[in-house]
Design a protein around this motif. Sequence first.
Motif, PDB file in Angstrom:
ATOM      1  N   ARG A  87      51.128  22.711 102.794  1.00  0.00           N
ATOM      2  CA  ARG A  87      49.919  22.411 103.561  1.00  0.00           C
ATOM      3  C   ARG A  87      49.294  23.685 104.123  1.00  0.00           C
TER       4      ARG A  87
ATOM      5  N   TRP B 229      56.767  19.632 106.353  1.00  0.00           N
ATOM      6  CA  TRP B 229      57.170  18.224 106.265  1.00  0.00           C
ATOM      7  C   TRP B 229      58.510  18.145 105.546  1.00  0.00           C
TER       8      TRP B 229
ATOM      9  N   SER C  88      61.517  15.531 103.710  1.00  0.00           N
ATOM     10  CA  SER C  88      61.867  14.245 103.117  1.00  0.00           C
ATOM     11  C   SER C  88      63.355  14.023 103.364  1.00  0.00           C
TER      12      SER C  88
ATOM     13  N   ASN D   7      59.592  10.166 103.203  1.00  0.00           N
ATOM     14  CA  ASN D   7      58.806  11.382 103.348  1.00  0.00           C
ATOM     15  C   ASN D   7      58.072  11.412 104.684  1.00  0.00           C
ATOM     16  N   GLY D   8      57.668  12.614 105.102  1.00  0.00           N
ATOM     17  CA  GLY D   8      56.746  12.747 106.210  1.00  0.00           C
ATOM     18  C   GLY D   8      57.336  13.003 107.582  1.00  0.00           C
TER      19      GLY D   8
ATOM     20  N   GLN E   1      58.655  15.679 110.630  1.00  0.00           N
ATOM     21  CA  GLN E   1      58.466  17.037 111.120  1.00  0.00           C
ATOM     22  C   GLN E   1      59.710  17.480 111.883  1.00  0.00           C
TER      23      GLN E   1
END
Length: 64
Positions: A23, A29, A31, A51-52, A54
Amino acid sequence: MKVGDLVNYQGWKAIITEVDTRRRDSVVWYSLFFIGEAPDFLRASNGGFYNGFQHWQLKVLSEA
């Protein structure tokens, strides 16, 4: 945190399976693959991966 690390996500144990740094806004990020059952409120992608996440959501339990 890196691939293979064991982490805690809100009381569930998981292994980091991917680190996505592509990004433009410098957000990393992660998974996860949960050990045992995964939280009911999360949606799995293909292969049972989630996924997603932090870094502030995860606590490292052991490093690979």
